[in-house]
Structures are given as C-alpha cells and as structure tokens.
Design a protein around this motif. Structure first.
Motif, PDB file in Angstrom:
ATOM      1  N   ASP A 292       0.819  -1.220   0.000  1.00 47.19           N
ATOM      2  CA  ASP A 292       0.000   0.000   0.000  1.00 47.19           C
ATOM      3  C   ASP A 292       0.855   1.273   0.000  1.00 47.19           C
ATOM      4  N   SER A 293       1.813   1.355  -0.925  1.00 49.84           N
ATOM      5  CA  SER A 293       2.758   2.470  -0.889  1.00 49.84           C
ATOM      6  C   SER A 293       3.035   3.000  -2.291  1.00 49.84           C
ATOM      7  N   TYR A 294       3.582   4.233  -2.322  1.00 45.08           N
ATOM      8  CA  TYR A 294       4.011   4.879  -3.557  1.00 45.08           C
ATOM      9  C   TYR A 294       5.501   5.176  -3.447  1.00 45.08           C
ATOM     10  N   ILE A 295       6.258   4.745  -4.463  1.00 42.35           N
ATOM     11  CA  ILE A 295       7.709   4.912  -4.431  1.00 42.35           C
ATOM     12  C   ILE A 295       8.167   5.449  -5.780  1.00 42.35           C
ATOM     13  N   SER A 296       8.859   6.578  -5.771  1.00 41.87           N
ATOM     14  CA  SER A 296       9.446   7.164  -6.978  1.00 41.87           C
ATOM     15  C   SER A 296      10.825   7.691  -6.599  1.00 41.87           C
ATOM     16  N   VAL A 297      11.874   7.033  -7.095  1.00 40.65           N
ATOM     17  CA  VAL A 297      13.233   7.307  -6.602  1.00 40.65           C
ATOM     18  C   VAL A 297      14.240   7.276  -7.750  1.00 40.65           C
ATOM     19  N   GLY A 298      15.521   7.505  -7.399  1.00 38.97           N
ATOM     20  CA  GLY A 298      16.587   7.581  -8.386  1.00 38.97           C
ATOM     21  C   GLY A 298      17.288   6.275  -8.646  1.00 38.97           C
ATOM     22  N   ASP A 299      16.782   5.160  -8.132  1.00 36.13           N
ATOM     23  CA  ASP A 299      17.335   3.832  -8.410  1.00 36.13           C
ATOM     24  C   ASP A 299      16.185   2.834  -8.274  1.00 36.13           C
ATOM     25  N   ASP A 300      16.459   1.599  -7.851  1.00 34.24           N
ATOM     26  CA  ASP A 300      15.377   0.633  -7.693  1.00 34.24           C
ATOM     27  C   ASP A 300      14.373   1.109  -6.646  1.00 34.24           C
ATOM     28  N   ALA A 301      13.087   0.990  -6.965  1.00 35.44           N
ATOM     29  CA  ALA A 301      12.082   1.306  -5.948  1.00 35.44           C
ATOM     30  C   ALA A 301      12.170   0.313  -4.790  1.00 35.44           C
ATOM     31  N   ILE A 302      12.297  -0.969  -5.102  1.00 27.16           N
ATOM     32  CA  ILE A 302      12.545  -2.010  -4.104  1.00 27.16           C
ATOM     33  C   ILE A 302      13.632  -2.919  -4.655  1.00 27.16           C
ATOM     34  N   ALA A 303      14.591  -3.282  -3.814  1.00 29.21           N
ATOM     35  CA  ALA A 303      15.649  -4.213  -4.209  1.00 29.21           C
ATOM     36  C   ALA A 303      15.881  -5.195  -3.064  1.00 29.21           C
ATOM     37  N   ILE A 304      15.533  -6.457  -3.295  1.00 30.18           N
ATOM     38  CA  ILE A 304      15.731  -7.500  -2.284  1.00 30.18           C
ATOM     39  C   ILE A 304      17.157  -8.023  -2.398  1.00 30.18           C
ATOM     40  N   LYS A 305      17.873  -8.017  -1.272  1.00 31.61           N
ATOM     41  CA  LYS A 305      19.288  -8.375  -1.266  1.00 31.61           C
ATOM     42  C   LYS A 305      19.576  -9.381  -0.157  1.00 31.61           C
ATOM     43  N   SER A 306      20.795  -9.973  -0.207  1.00 28.53           N
ATOM     44  CA  SER A 306      21.215 -10.856   0.891  1.00 28.53           C
ATOM     45  C   SER A 306      22.725 -11.053   0.909  1.00 28.53           C
ATOM     46  N   GLY A 307      23.467  -9.996   0.647  1.00 27.70           N
ATOM     47  CA  GLY A 307      24.919 -10.080   0.765  1.00 27.70           C
ATOM     48  C   GLY A 307      25.621 -10.196  -0.575  1.00 27.70           C
ATOM     49  N   TRP A 308      26.919  -9.904  -0.548  1.00 26.71           N
ATOM     50  CA  TRP A 308      27.689  -9.677  -1.767  1.00 26.71           C
ATOM     51  C   TRP A 308      28.833 -10.676  -1.882  1.00 26.71           C
ATOM     52  N   ASP A 309      28.739 -11.538  -2.878  1.00 24.68           N
ATOM     53  CA  ASP A 309      29.793 -12.494  -3.211  1.00 24.68           C
ATOM     54  C   ASP A 309      30.240 -13.321  -2.001  1.00 24.68           C
ATOM     55  N   GLN A 310      31.547 -13.522  -1.838  1.00 22.19           N
ATOM     56  CA  GLN A 310      32.036 -14.431  -0.794  1.00 22.19           C
ATOM     57  C   GLN A 310      31.632 -13.986   0.605  1.00 22.19           C
ATOM     58  N   TYR A 311      31.417 -12.709   0.821  1.00 22.02           N
ATOM     59  CA  TYR A 311      31.010 -12.222   2.139  1.00 22.02           C
ATOM     60  C   TYR A 311      29.560 -12.623   2.434  1.00 22.02           C
TER      61      TYR A 311
END
Length: 508
Positions: A292-311
């Motif tokens: 139930d939200s409105y998002i307008s931004v300069g990159d991804d509106a939503i980005a699901i993540k879980s860590g970067w490479d070997q880390y």
C-alpha cells in the motif's frame, strides 16, 4: 484471510489516534463479564450452537487458504506485528527541541530515546514529534519505542558528513559498497531492537541528500554514504504512514531483520542525479510485508538483497518469506522491483502482486552474476501492470560488479521456479528479456495470462537465452521458442525447440 486483514487494518486505524495511556477495565465491567459468561455456559443448547460456529469458522478459514486449487498453508505468509500502545508518551519539545529548521536537536532526540529505553519493562514509550522542522544529526532508536510524526512534522538530517558517525562495513558485504573500509551510519538507526514502530500522520523524514549526491558525483567522499533509515538485527518492526525523501543513499534498509511490516508509505527522490537512492532494500530479511505504498526514486524502488559475493556466502542469511503488494512505483534509472544483484545469501519464497510500474526504465528485474553463489527461487509475480516501460520483465545473469578479487568465479547462482501470472500493460518496448547462460541457466519459468502492448515492431521482443519453462494458454507477444506451450487445460501443445537458444538483442 480477509477477516484477519480487516482486523489488522482496524488496529492500524485505531493506532493513528495515538492515545498516550491505556486505562484498565473497571471492577464493575469484570463482574458483569463473569456473570454473562456464567449465564452463557449454563445452557447445553448454547454450547452446542457455539460448537457449530467454531466448526463453520474452521471450514471457512480452510477454504480461504486455497489459491488456484493448491493449498498454501504449507507456505505461511509473513507474520505481521500489530502496533503497540505505549503506557507513556513524550513530546520532543519536553527535551528542549526547537522546530525552526535551524536549531540542531540531536541532544533532544538522544535524551528522549534514553528516557524511553528505561521503560521497556513497562511497555516502552512513544516520542511525539509535533509540526515543525526538526534538524538533527543521526540518532539511534531503542526497543519498545514508537516514533510518531505529526502532520507537517519534518525530521531533517544535517547534511555535513562530519556529523555522521562511521560504522564498520556490513558483514555480508565486507566492503562499504562504494568504498573499502567503514561506511556512514544512517540518519535514524537501530540495532538489536525489538518492538519498534515508526509512524505518524504522514510526517516526513528528509535526508537532505542533495549535497551528498553532488559530492558523490564529484568523488569527494571517502566513505560509502549512509541510508536514511536503517534497522539491523531486529524483529517486530512496523513502519507506516510517513514520507521518506531525499536519502543520501538507500532510503529504508532493514538488515538481518524478522517480522517487518512496511505499509502506507510515500518514498521520494529525484528520478535523475540522485544516485543509489533505492526506496526499500530488504537485506537478509525474513517474514516481511511491503504494501500500500508509492515509491518514486533515483534507483530501484525495491531491491531484495542478501549479501555480496564471498562475504554474503559466508554470512549465509537469506531473504525469504517476503510479500510485496498494492504498490505504485517508478524508476527512470533502474527498475521498479529488483531481486539482487547482491543475493549471495539466497532469496526465496517471494510474492509480488498488484503492482503498477509506470514511466520507468525497467519494471521487474532479477539480476545476478557468477561469483554470487546461492539461489533465487520460488518467486511469484501476479497481477502486474506496466505503463510506458522500456523493458518489462528482466532476468540478467552477467551483472558483474564485485567488492574485490576474492570472489569465486565458479560460484554460480541457481535461478529456478519463477512464475509470471496476469501481466498486462502498454507502451512497453521489450516485454521480456531473460538472459541465462551456460553456467547460470534459468529453469522452470512459467508465463500465464500475459498481454502487453508494445511500442517496437521488431521480431524479437520476447527474448530468451538458456531458459526452460512453459507458457500456459495464449499470451501476447508471441513467446520465445525456448518455452513449452500448454493450453488452458494443462495439455502440452508444443515442445520447445531448445532451452539454450538465444535471441537477446540489447540494441532494443
């Protein structure tokens, strides 16, 4: 479960009243209740009727758990914490704050949070931020706290980085994301918290990111910019009914959190020249609702993540059990809703439904690369609308951005069990682009009920490479030949030519 949702909505509405104290029931009320219960259970006929009511309700709840003929009780929806009433409330002005947009009120916020931190055993406390512009440097929240922003209240961040504390890199990133070493903290921050509510009558938290963006573009920052709001290692978090705008970096970043509800939000940043101002980035989070939200931004509106490479592989915290629904989003630089590219702890059991993506570069995207490892699986997209979007659906497996050279180039992520159901729109240049590879094939993709009006007449506007899966029923535009064709009854009509065929054309 409509009855449960209505109860939650009613509780949220009641919560906006924000009473400061709760009075206990009177002794007279308790006496009348006992007398009523005694009379009720004195009749066996009443008990028999109640038993039938319970049986009927159980059948009703059982039936509401059917979706497309498949039981979903085995895959529970995220737990949604209800708002908590606090026995004590304070006003920010009680601690000497001045809302003139000039006075720095960091000490007032810190004093208020410290006072509330002493009330945890009694149910915590609420900090009311009245109308005004309350300038502050970053400050921390505490458990069992409600931060309430009144209408026309603005919490504004000091935009001089010397007032922003430095923090170690996130353990699942091993790197500051933009620079090696430490990173700036967030304007509003919390770690190891429980039972936290940030809400209001659409008050605003403003990161005043313009100076941060300019210094980033000029390469004058030595550390990674900080988010606007970041909650880490916490549970039972509710954020609702406020506006977040002009974040220096990612706007709202829940990291390694459980039981998070984000609803009725407005999240804003300029569409251009506001780099990396993602709207909401669930990162190694579990049991989460965004709605139930409105998002307008300069990159991804939503980005699901879980860590970067070997880390991220070493940290090993997936993002899972996430429900995203009832959104209007826009992103002219990146995508409306993304998964990845930092997904090395894994992403699974995500449902994205009832979303409009308008006037954007990309609509919904999965992005990863060799070196990420882990998996993206059990992702369901339902009832999406694309309006004036360059590329509608994207799966990209060569997003080659790495923190350092220590990643394993043979750590290939697994991408499988992705479904797209009821996808519609107009003014889309390329409806589908799924770019798997020999090392990272995309497996078991399903398309059903899709009709997207295109603005490009070239043949290959449904593009595939190293993809296997199915199309159920007729869809528009014509699907690529990598996919099996089934009719509406589930009967195989045509077997795919080859899952490895490629007609990716980045010129369009």
């Amino acid at each position: 479960m409509p009855h449960r949702l209505h109860l939650i909505q009613f509780c949220r509405f009641s919560y906006t009243i924000m009473v400061e104290t709760l009075t206990s029931p009177s002794s007279i009320w308790r006496f009348n209740l006992r007398r009523w219960i005694t009379g009720l259970f004195s009749s066996y006929k009443t008990l028999f009727a109640l038993l039938w009511i319970v049986v009927f309700a159980s059948v009703f709840v059982f039936q509401t758990n059917f979706v497309d003929g498949v039981l979903v009780f085995w895959r529970p929806l995220p737990v949604r914490p209800l708002p908590r009433f606090r026995p004590v409330a304070f006003n920010l002005t009680d601690f000497g704050a001045v809302g003139d947009g000039v006075t720095v009120n960091t000490l007032a916020f810190e004093k208020a949070v410290f006072m509330i931190s002493k009330l945890g055993q009694k149910g915590g406390g609420q900090l009311n931020v009245p109308a005004g512009k309350w300038l502050t440097a970053p400050f921390n929240l505490t458990s069992h706290m409600t931060l309430f922003l009144a209408e026309d209240a603005v919490i504004a961040g000091v935009d001089d980085e010397k007032y922003w504390p430095l923090m170690p890199p996130l353990p699942s990133y091993g790197y500051g994301r933009e620079h090696p070493g430490p990173r700036y903290g967030s304007l509003i921050h919390g770690q190891n918290l429980r039972d936290v509510v940030i809400t209001g009558n659409n008050g605003t938290i403003d990161g005043k990111g313009q100076r941060w963006w300019k210094r980033y573009r000029q390469k004058l920052l030595n550390h990674t910019r900080g988010p606007l709001v970041q909650i880490m290692y916490s549970s039972d978090i509710m954020i609702s009914n406020i506006t977040l705008r002009n974040s220096p970096f990612w706007t709202l970043h829940p990291y390694d959190c459980k039981n998070v509800t984000i609803s009725n939000m407005t999240i804003l940043a300029p569409l251009f020249e506001a780099p990396n101002t993602d709207g909401i980035d669930p990162d190694s989070c579990e049991d989460m609702v965004i709605e139930d939200s409105y998002i307008s931004v300069g990159d991804d509106a939503i980005a699901i993540k879980s860590g970067w490479d070997q880390y991220g592989v070493a940290y090993g915290r997936p993002s899972k059990n996430i429900l995203i629904r009832n959104l209007v989003v826009r992103s002219m630089v990146s995508a409306g809703i993304s998964i990845g590219s930092e997904m090395s702890g894994g992403v699974s059991n995500v449902t994205i439904e009832n979303v409009l993506v308008w006037s954007s570069r990309r609509a919904v995207r999965i992005k990863t690369a060799a070196g990420r490892g882990a998996y993206i699986r059990d992702i369901k997209y339902k009832n999406l609308t694309f309006e004036n979007v360059r590329v509608g659906i994207i799966i990209k497996t060569d997003y080659n951005e790495h923190p350092d050279l220590g990643f394993d180039p043979k750590a290939f992520p697994v991408i499988r069990d992705i479904s797209y159901n009821s996808i519609h729109g107009e003014g889309v240049r390329v409806p589908v682009r799924i770019h798997g590879s020999a090392d990272i094939p995309v497996r078991n993709v399903t398309f059903k009920d899709m009709s997207i009006g295109t603005t490009y007449k070239k043949k290959h506007i449904f593009q595939c490479s190293y993809v296997s899966g199915r199309v159920i029923g007729s869809i528009f535009p014509k699907p690529c030949e990598n996919l099996d064709l089934y009719d509406e009854h589930g009967t195989l009509v045509k077997k795919s030519v080859s899952a490895n065929a490629s007609d990716i054309d980045y010129d369009i």
